[in-house]
Every structure is written in C-alpha cells, then in structure tokens.
Design an enzyme around this catalytic site. Structure first.
Site, short mmCIF file in Angstrom:
data_model
loop_
_atom_site.label_atom_id
_atom_site.label_comp_id
_atom_site.label_asym_id
_atom_site.label_seq_id
_atom_site.Cartn_x
_atom_site.Cartn_y
_atom_site.Cartn_z
N GLU A 64 29.11 -97.41 91.68
CA GLU A 64 28.21 -96.44 91.04
C GLU A 64 26.96 -96.25 91.90
OE1 GLU A 64 29.13 -97.04 86.26
OE2 GLU A 64 27.22 -97.69 87.08
N CYS A 65 26.67 -95.02 92.23
CA CYS A 65 25.43 -94.62 92.90
C CYS A 65 25.22 -95.41 94.20
CB CYS A 65 24.24 -94.78 91.96
SG CYS A 65 22.80 -93.82 92.44
N ALA A 66 24.47 -96.49 94.19
CA ALA A 66 24.28 -97.27 95.40
C ALA A 66 25.60 -97.75 95.97
CB ALA A 66 23.37 -98.47 95.11
N SER A 90 31.25 -93.03 92.34
CA SER A 90 30.58 -91.90 91.72
C SER A 90 29.08 -92.15 91.65
CB SER A 90 31.13 -91.70 90.30
OG SER A 90 30.30 -90.89 89.51
#
Length: 499
Positions: free
Chosen positions: A384-386, A476
């Site tokens: 997720e993200c990072a 994502s």
C-alpha cells in the site's frame, strides 16, 4: 452487552488548534498517575497514534466510520480499551468536519455520538478574547446530540488574557477545564505529510511527549477531566476480536485465476460478497486442492511485515487478523535487514516515507533482490502506497525492487481523500467485485498509474483504474482497513499456504 469505559473525545473548531498536543499530553499525564490509558484517533491518520502509543505504552488505534463503517466504531473502541481505566480519543480536523458531501459521516462529532462520549473542545485562543464565547457557543449549540462538556484554552498569552477568556465563557455555561500557555518544547516537526513519525525521531519524540504531559498536568484540571470521562454513556455491543471477525466473514475462494481468465459477473453490492461464478470456482478448486491445504493447515506460514522508519503506516488490526488467520507475523526493517525473515511465505509492505529514505532503501540491494525473488515466485505480496513505491523499478531515479514496470517520483501535488473502490480482478487479497473503502494520502506519482491488471476500479470521487495485480502481488496507493473486510486477511494467509 455494554461497557462504560470512562472516555473523552478531544476535539477542536479546526485543524491546528492543538488537538494532538492536548490529547497526547492528557494521555501522558493520566498514564503518569498510574492509570491504564487507551489511546484512539478519529480518522485514517497513522502518525498521531505513534505519539499516543509513546504516551500510553499501548498501541494507538484508529476509529474511522468511513473506512470501517459506523457499526464497527464501538466494537473497535472496546477492543482497544480492554482492561483500561480511561480512554482518550483524539478527533480529526474540526469537530463537525466529515466526509466531503457526507454530512457528519466520519467526523469527530459522529464518532463521539457513536461512543456516547463527552467532548472537550480545544480552542486556539491566541488571537481572540470575548469572541471565544461566540465560537464556543456555536459549537455547543450546532448539534444538541453532541455533548461538549468542557473547554481547554490553548496558546494563552498572559494572566490578563486568561482572565478575559474565562470571563467571556461564563455566559456560555461550559466549564474551562484547562489553560495552556505557548510552549516551544512541545512543538513537533512537520513535513510534506504532517508530523514526523515517532520512529524517525525516537529520543526527541520521547522528550516532546514528556513535555506535553507536564504541560497538560500543570495547566489542566485532571480531576475535572476524569469526572467528565466517567459521565460517558455505555457503549452497546461486544468488543471486536480478530478471530470472531474471521469466523463471521465469507471463506476465501481459491485459487486465483491466471491473467486472461474469463471475467466474473458484475460487482455485488456488499463488501466481500463474491459473485456466484467466483463461488463456484472456489468450490471446485476447494475439492481439487483440499489435500494440499490439509497438509499445510497445521503450519503457520510466516508473513513478513515491513517496519522501521521508512514504513511506519499500519493498523494494528491487520497483524491481529493475519495472526488469527493462522500466520506467524514477523516484522523486518528494509533499511537495516538484508534478507527477509527466514521462511517468509508472504509479504506486507504498508505506508510510510520511502521517498525520505530512497537512498538507503536503494543501497540495500540484497533485500531488494530478495523481495523481487519472492514476488516472482508467486508468493502473496500486499503493498500500500509506500509499499507500491518500493516495488517500482525506481523512485526518484534510484533503483528499487523492480517488481513492477513502473517508476515513482515525488510530486508537488498532494493527493488526499477517501475513496470507494471495487476489485477489478481476482488477487491475493480479494475476488473480483469486492467493494472496499480506502484512503489516499501522498505527494508522489507512479507512472503508469495502473498495470494491465489493475488492483482497483476507483468509483469516487472520479472513476479510474489504479494499482497493479501480477502473480501474487497486489500493489496500490489505496490504504484500506482490514477490520472492515477480514476475509482479506484470511485469503492472504491461505495464499501463503498454497502458493
């Protein structure tokens, strides 16, 4: 069943009023008295709970009525507050600010009503005197179902200033439960996404939290605040438990079809409800693979979870759900560790600040290769993200893991807000059609923004596809809260066993 854990919600008219200083300081001051304090944060924020945990010696937990639904706010609160003497809930933004266009949904006021908790309003009084009465009166009267039980005046300039403020508030009928003067030592540094996380400034953060606690203890009526906390109504229902949540969620369909397989039917309405075709595939797959699953069912697959200063964004319930689903959760630090934990069968890389540590992450070539090899093997990887940035080919021109054919870079533009999304295809986390709510919070860009098999179809605020699904990888920008969809954790662990 109901519980009456004493509790307070610390709110404010707007962001920047001093909620985090007051809430964290109150937690530290009460803990210093020997009380077991349960720390909570309204909304999706990951950073403030780190300071809360430092103050209380317990993990900070989020209460988000959008990500998890209003029905889970009470149970998740009771889960976090088990065996505690008092709970302190820090609000988000202004008291009545919620989801854009959603009325009170996910606002501090909404959560306070769900918890039947009194509110303490923190007011930045630095540039006002008598006007504070009009401000407080407006917040007290705006929603009669929200009980504002006291005010803490922050950034008061002098004894005379305090006298004027107290005199003005006498007409409102709301007691002043604290007066805090300006104090440089309790300031905490910020950067592009808010406060610098505790993990990046441990010693300085310890000192800051101690200073917050001392300031609140000196300037606030702790007995009055505790008395107000004890006036909270009972929270109905049972405390959330990971094992119970898994037991009531649908079983995870297996296996995940290979790319190019026939698309499932239209998305269902509720979260985690697979289409009938998916269920059918699951049933037949279950018969075909029952022997293999039975053989591995007795073992606990190791799920490695990224931590350390670069990856600090995680909800505690995720690890609890993974463990309840049968995994052995092992944390590692991508800045320091050159290999994944021995025997790793699955990998979770949450949010954080890889852009701040891009050089160090890139320099750890042995770990980058280990992550790439695990992903190439088909093992489940949730990013997720990072985590998404770390899996890219490069970040700001520096080599990363190269799992995804994408490049990431810093951006001046802040992307922030809640999202409603649907799984475009089957993955290690969800079957096609699974609806989830999430949150985006970043100043980076990934190009391309989606792979040939996207992770999500974002439905609001604008329709688009986003993220990547390949082999066992689900990557994502969307931060999700698995307590809202516990089957995600069980499906992930099942993939660890069978991949």
């Amino acid at each position: 069943m109901s519980s009456s854990v004493p509790r307070l919600v610390i709110a404010a008219p707007a962001s920047g009023s001093g909620k985090t200083t007051v809430a964290t300081g109150l937690m530290a001051a009460l803990a210093a008295r020997g009380l077991a304090v349960s720390p909570h944060k309204v909304g999706p924020d990951y950073i403030d709970p780190g300071y809360h945990a430092l103050a209380c010696g317990r993990v900070g937990r989020n209460l988000d009525a959008y990500l998890c639904g209003p029905e889970l706010v009470g149970p998740l609160f009771l889960h976090g507050a088990r065996r505690c003497d008092v709970a302190v809930v820090e609000g988000v933004m202004g008291l009545y600010d919620g989801v854009a266009g959603g009325g009170e949904l996910a606002s501090t006021a909404h959560v306070a009503k769900l918890l039947r908790a009194p509110v303490v309003l923190v007011v930045d009084a630095s540039s006002q005197a008598r006007s504070v009465a009009a401000l407080v009166h407006g917040f007290v009267s705006f929603d009669p179902e929200v009980r504002v039980g006291g005010v803490i005046l922050n950034k008061v300039g002098s004894d005379r200033h305090e006298e004027l403020l107290r005199e003005a508030l006498e007409s409102v009928g709301v007691p002043v439960l604290g007066v805090l003067r300006r104090a440089v030592q309790v300031d905490t540094p910020s950067r592009h996404l808010g406060l610098v996380p505790v993990a990046e400034r441990r010693a300085a953060a310890v000192s800051a939290v101690a200073a917050m606690g001392a300031q609140v203890a000196a300037g606030c009526d702790l007995e009055g605040l505790l008395s107000l906390a004890r006036s909270a109504g009972a929270v109905a229902g049972a405390a959330w438990a990971a094992a119970d949540a898994l037991g009531s969620s649908p079983p995870p369909p297996l296996p995940v079809p290979s790319p190019g397989a026939a698309a499932p039917g239209p998305p269902p309405v509720g979260p985690e409800r697979a289409s009938s075709s998916s269920a059918g595939r699951a049933e037949s797959a279950g018969r075909a693979e029952s022997a293999g699953r039975a053989e591995s069912a007795g073992r606990s697959p190791i799920v490695a979870v990224a931590g350390g200063p670069a990856f600090t964004f995680s909800y505690a319930e995720h690890a609890e759900l993974l463990a309840a689903a049968g995994a052995e959760v092992v944390t590692f630090d991508p800045l320091r560790d050159e290999q994944l934990p021995e025997g790793t069968r699955g990998l979770v890389i949450g949010g954080g600040f890889p852009e701040v540590y891009a050089s160090e992450l890139s320099a750890n070539e042995p770990l980058r290769k280990a992550v790439a090899e695990l992903a190439c093997s088909g093992a489940p990887v949730a990013a997720e993200c990072a985590g998404l940035l770390y899996l890219c080919r490069e970040l700001d021109g520096l080599p990363m893991c190269g799992v995804l054919e994408a490049e990431a870079r810093m951006s001046e533009r802040l992307t922030l807000g809640y999202r409603e999304a649907v799984a475009v295809g089957d993955s290690s986390l969800a079957v096609a059609g699974t609806r989830m709510r999430g949150h985006e919070f970043h100043r980076t860009v990934v190009e391309p923004g989606a792979g040939d098999a996207p992770a999500w179809g974002v439905l609001s605020p604008a329709r688009r596809v986003e993220g990547f699904v390949q082999r066992g990888v689900h990557a994502s920008y969307l931060h999700t809260h698995w307590a809202a969809a516990p089957g995600v954790a069980r499906r992930f662990v099942e993939r660890c066993r069978t991949s």
